[in-house]
Design a protein around this motif. Structure first.
Motif, mmCIF file in Angstrom:
data_model
loop_
_atom_site.group_PDB
_atom_site.id
_atom_site.type_symbol
_atom_site.label_atom_id
_atom_site.label_comp_id
_atom_site.label_asym_id
_atom_site.label_seq_id
_atom_site.Cartn_x
_atom_site.Cartn_y
_atom_site.Cartn_z
ATOM 1 N N PHE A 34 10.650 -10.295 2.119
ATOM 2 C CA PHE A 34 11.793 -9.410 1.929
ATOM 3 C C PHE A 34 12.661 -9.980 0.809
ATOM 4 C CE2 PHE A 34 10.970 -7.893 6.310
ATOM 5 C CZ PHE A 34 11.136 -6.519 6.103
ATOM 6 N N LEU A 54 12.651 -2.093 6.453
ATOM 7 C CA LEU A 54 12.310 -2.625 7.765
ATOM 8 C C LEU A 54 11.307 -1.711 8.479
ATOM 9 C CD1 LEU A 54 13.385 -5.218 9.166
ATOM 10 C CD2 LEU A 54 14.825 -3.722 10.552
ATOM 11 N N GLY A 103 14.158 -9.241 10.109
ATOM 12 C CA GLY A 103 13.124 -9.049 9.104
ATOM 13 C C GLY A 103 11.843 -9.787 9.438
ATOM 14 N N ARG A 134 15.055 -4.215 1.576
ATOM 15 C CA ARG A 134 15.300 -3.574 2.869
ATOM 16 C C ARG A 134 15.973 -2.211 2.733
ATOM 17 N NH1 ARG A 134 17.092 -7.217 7.943
ATOM 18 N NH2 ARG A 134 17.554 -5.073 8.617
#
Length: 225
Positions: free
Chosen positions: A77, A60, A90, A52
């Motif tokens: 993720f 994101l 997410g 991320r």
């Protein structure tokens, strides 16, 4: 499998890519969101693995752009941002799974393999179900036979881990690693205590037991046969 790993931590990226290479998979590596977006929308991959916190374009935003472009490649993720709200964010952005650092490579490999097995048309599973027990990952809600069950954060994560492994026995060590991120045995009864609390909430008020203790081995959650 052909994988794309987008991770700016060079040591971690090398560790993960070598692990997949040793398992016989191709793993391309990029270290920023802009290049990741370009590569993910230009090439074909079985699974995308995305951090991320990326330079240039955060993970994101990158995933939202990938999904907006119509790309439905399964995506997980891999990040140190592990709060419940972060995980929900997410998943809502287009992630199919969410694994928090530090992690065991064996779990990452298993999750990636599971994502790769999904039919291309299948949408993200946001509700886990075993018998009449349901866990909603987005709403962070658990119900059994329609009755809402209030769980503490670690109890929720523990239940999620058990439900994802439906029918399989998870050892105490596996639970310590997956739920508490312990890669050593702290010599405490934390697993046993949380299993007892979880059982009192999801099993004892109901006629059918779903959470089982496998003597000298571990625990499993399974539907009655």
């Amino acid at each position: 499998m052909r994988l794309l790993l987008i991770e700016d931590d060079a040591k971690l990226a090398d560790y993960v890519s070598r692990g997949f290479s040793e398992a016989g998979h191709l793993c391309d590596v990029l270290d920023n969101g802009q290049d990741g977006l370009f590569q993910a929308t230009r090439e074909t991959y079985d699974v995308l693995i995305v951090d991320r916190m990326l330079p240039g374009l955060d993970g994101l935003s990158m995933v939202k752009a990938i999904r907006a472009a119509g790309n439905k490649t399964p995506l997980i993720f891999l990040t140190s941002i592990g709060g419940v709200d972060d995980r929900v964010e997410g998943l809502e952005a287009g992630g199919d799974d969410y694994l928090v650092k530090p992690f065991a490579f064996s779990e990452l490999a298993a999750r990636v393999a599971a994502l790769a097995r999904r039919p291309a048309f299948q949408t993200e599973q946001t509700v886990l179900k075993v018998h009449d027990l349901e866990l909603d990952l987005i709403r962070h809600r658990v119900t059994r036979a329609g009755q809402q069950i209030d769980l503490q954060p670690k109890e929720f994560i523990l239940l999620e881990v058990l439900m994802r492994a439906e029918g399989r026995v998870l050892t105490r060590t596996m639970l310590l690693e997956r739920v508490w991120d312990y890669h050593f045995d702290p010599q405490t009864s934390v697993v046993e205590t949380h299993i007892s609390r979880l059982r009192s909430k999801i099993d004892k008020p109901f006629d059918v037991a779903l959470l089982h203790t496998v003597r000298s081995t571990g625990y499993s959650l399974d539907a009655p046969r």
